[in-house]
Each structure stands twice: as structure tokens, then as C-alpha cells.
Design an enzyme around this catalytic site. Structure first.
Site, PDB file in Angstrom:
ATOM      1  N   ASP A  57      39.265  39.957  -4.793  1.00 10.89           N
ATOM      2  CA  ASP A  57      39.174  39.378  -6.133  1.00 10.89           C
ATOM      3  C   ASP A  57      39.326  37.863  -6.130  1.00 10.89           C
ATOM      4  O   ASP A  57      39.661  37.261  -5.110  1.00 10.89           O
ATOM      5  CB  ASP A  57      40.219  40.023  -7.067  1.00 10.89           C
ATOM      6  CG  ASP A  57      41.576  40.183  -6.398  1.00 10.89           C
ATOM      7  OD1 ASP A  57      41.865  39.439  -5.441  1.00 10.89           O
ATOM      8  OD2 ASP A  57      42.343  41.057  -6.841  1.00 10.89           O
ATOM      9  N   ASN A  61      51.815  47.629 -12.344  1.00  8.52           N
ATOM     10  CA  ASN A  61      51.181  48.593 -13.255  1.00  8.52           C
ATOM     11  C   ASN A  61      50.187  49.496 -12.516  1.00  8.52           C
ATOM     12  O   ASN A  61      49.448  50.235 -13.145  1.00  8.52           O
ATOM     13  CB  ASN A  61      50.481  47.851 -14.407  1.00  8.52           C
ATOM     14  CG  ASN A  61      49.371  46.936 -13.916  1.00  8.52           C
ATOM     15  OD1 ASN A  61      49.050  46.906 -12.723  1.00  8.52           O
ATOM     16  ND2 ASN A  61      48.765  46.193 -14.834  1.00  8.52           N
ATOM     17  N   HIS A 118      47.731  48.429 -10.510  1.00  4.44           N
ATOM     18  CA  HIS A 118      46.405  47.879 -10.234  1.00  4.44           C
ATOM     19  C   HIS A 118      46.194  47.697  -8.735  1.00  4.44           C
ATOM     20  O   HIS A 118      47.137  47.473  -7.974  1.00  4.44           O
ATOM     21  CB  HIS A 118      46.128  46.588 -11.027  1.00  4.44           C
ATOM     22  CG  HIS A 118      46.844  45.361 -10.560  1.00  4.44           C
ATOM     23  ND1 HIS A 118      47.216  44.353 -11.416  1.00  4.44           N
ATOM     24  CD2 HIS A 118      47.257  44.946  -9.331  1.00  4.44           C
ATOM     25  CE1 HIS A 118      47.805  43.391 -10.731  1.00  4.44           C
ATOM     26  NE2 HIS A 118      47.834  43.725  -9.465  1.00  4.44           N
ATOM     27  N   GLU A 171      42.714  46.843 -13.424  1.00  2.00           N
ATOM     28  CA  GLU A 171      43.882  47.090 -14.260  1.00  2.00           C
ATOM     29  C   GLU A 171      43.781  48.485 -14.890  1.00  2.00           C
ATOM     30  O   GLU A 171      42.677  49.020 -15.050  1.00  2.00           O
ATOM     31  CB  GLU A 171      43.942  46.044 -15.390  1.00  2.00           C
ATOM     32  CG  GLU A 171      44.081  44.596 -14.913  1.00  2.00           C
ATOM     33  CD  GLU A 171      45.520  44.194 -14.589  1.00  2.00           C
ATOM     34  OE1 GLU A 171      46.287  45.033 -14.081  1.00  2.00           O
ATOM     35  OE2 GLU A 171      45.870  43.028 -14.845  1.00  2.00           O
TER      36      GLU A 171
END
Ligand code: PGA
Length: 243
Positions: free
Chosen positions: A67, A136, A138, A143
Site C-alpha cells: 500500500d 481492527n 486490516h 479496512e
């Protein structure tokens, strides 16, 4: 699933570098999927030392990063391009033309996502994908959401992700709001995956990811479906895992 829990960060780093370096020794033109963030720093340092000692060479390796932030110039100190140069690419004999990241400063982001998927398709497949995990769940910047995309795409970062990454910036507002990320489909296509987590704050999400329901609410839970998943954690992050 091969889960290993390490008593020290050094042991974890060396074991992860053994896995990555061992692959590159067996296949000097391996395709590596790489990650950024705090988690892989020590692993890259070990690979740099191995390269300096002539144990492993990156000349013919191709890399794809997961990313990149949207809107940061490539040479911004907190771009993932800069991170990779600092922690790995400039310190080993990697060839820049073989080290790929999405370009978050591209004028046409949709075209940039398509370009990245084209490069991935050309490479055939990633031999080993290195992953960290967000609090979370990811992976990359995929996400939690009601649906996940397979290919490279733009995501809006969750406030918790921007908060977690604020430590790298002068102020929280400077953390970009969007990123380009490789999709879940590209990640799961990798031949092997190495998921690494460190610290007590990752214990609960690791338990959810590996033993909880497979759900897009926890993108890392999709890794349960992968045939060759290696999980390396320190004792704190592995506190709730069964080995
Ligand atoms: P970290 O980030 O390595 O900095 O904890 C992991 C991630 O957000 O994927």
C-alpha cells in the site's frame, strides 16, 4: 496454519528473515510481497545484515508493496516509498526497477490502481507475502467493511488507523485520509503468507483473525482460508493463541 510464538523480538526477526532469505536463496528471482509499519522494521534490518554479509542477494528479486498513502509525494519522509528505501531497498542490492509500490501521488489514481494490478498480473504470482495486522484486523489497508475488493483500490482510512499511524507524523491531521491498497484477492493469491504481530495490543485481534468467524468485518480472518499461512508473533501478541 503454522503458528510460532517467540520470546524475543530478535528471535522473531531472525526466524522471519530465515523464511524470506531462505526463499530468496532457493529462488533468487522470487517475487516478494512487502509490508510497512512498525512490525517489519527488525525483519528488514536482519535481511540488510544478511545481504551485507553476502548471505542473500536481492538483485533479481521483484517486490510489491501492499500500500501507499494517497497525496504524499514519493519523497515525503512518511511515504511508504521512503520507508522502503530507508529500511530495505537502499541498504541492499535491490534493483529499483524491480521494486514496486503504488504511486499515491499519481494524478489519475484509478489508472494507477489498474497499472499496479497489471504489474502484479505480469509478475504471475507473489511467492511470499509479508503482512502486519491493524488493531481492527486490516491487512494492507483493507479496512473492515461490508464487502472487500479483490484488486488494487483506494480506501478511506478509518479514524483508528489514522490515529495508530499518527505516531509517525508531526500531528494527527497530517496523516493522509486515503490510501491505495492491494486488494484481498491479490494478497490471498500469494503462494505463502507470513503474518507477523508484536505487542499486547495485538493479542485480541490476532485471536479474532485466526479463530473468529471469517468475515469482512475482520479482513485478516480471510487468511484462515489460505493453504500456507505462517504466523509469527511475540509472546504478548500470541497470548490468546493456541499452539
Ligand atoms: P504496525 O501496523 O506494524 O505499525 O503495527 C500494522 C498495520 O497497520 O498493518
Amino acid at each position: 496454519m503454522n503458528i510460532r510464538i517467540f520470546n524475543s523480538q530478535e528471535d522473531l526477526n531472525e526466524a522471519a528473515a530465515d523464511l524470506i532469505g531462505g526463499l530468496v536463496l532457493r529462488n533468487p528471482s522470487a517475487v516478494l510481497g512487502l509490508a510497512t509499519g512498525g512490525t517489519p522494521v527488525g525483519i528488514y534490518a536482519s535481511l540488510v545484515r544478511r545481504c551485507a554479509a553476502g548471505i542473500v542477494r536481492f538483485r533479481d528479486v521483484t517486490t510489491f508493496n501492499l500500500d501507499e498513502y494517497v497525496g504524499l509525494p514519493k519523497n515525503h519522509p512518511e511515504s511508504y516509498f521512503s520507508y522502503m528505501r530507508k529500511h530495505l531497498f537502499d541498504a541492499v542490492d535491490a534493483r529499483p526497477e524491480r521494486c514496486h509500490l503504488p504511486d499515491g501521488s499519481a494524478a489519475d489514481i484509478a489508472a494507477e490502481c489498474a497499472r499496479y494490478d497489471g504489474l502484479l498480473a505480469q509478475a504471475g504470482r507473489i511467492d511470499l507475502q509479508l503482512l502486519g495486522i491493524g488493531h481492527n484486523g486490516h491487512i494492507g489497508f483493507n479496512e473492515p467493511d461490508h464487502a472487500l475488493l479483490s484488486g488494487t483500490h483506494v480506501v478511506e482510512l478509518k479514524p483508528s488507523t489514522r490515529e495508530a499511524n499518527a505516531r509517525f507524523f508531526d500531528s494527527p491531521e497530517q496523516v493522509p485520509t486515503h490510501a491505495i491498497t492491494m486488494g484481498i484477492g491479490s494478497i490471498l493469491k500469494a503462494q505463502s503468507i507470513l503474518l507477523v504481530a508484536r505487542g499486547a495490543d495485538k493479542a485480541e485481534i490476532m485471536q479474532r483473525a485466526l479463530y473468529g468467524p471469517i468475515t469482512t468485518d475482520c479482513p485478516a480472518s480471510l487468511l484462515q482460508t489460505h493453504a500456507d499461512l505462517h504466523v509469527y508473533v511475540d509472546t504478548a501478541a500470541g497470548r490468546l493463541l493456541n499452539v
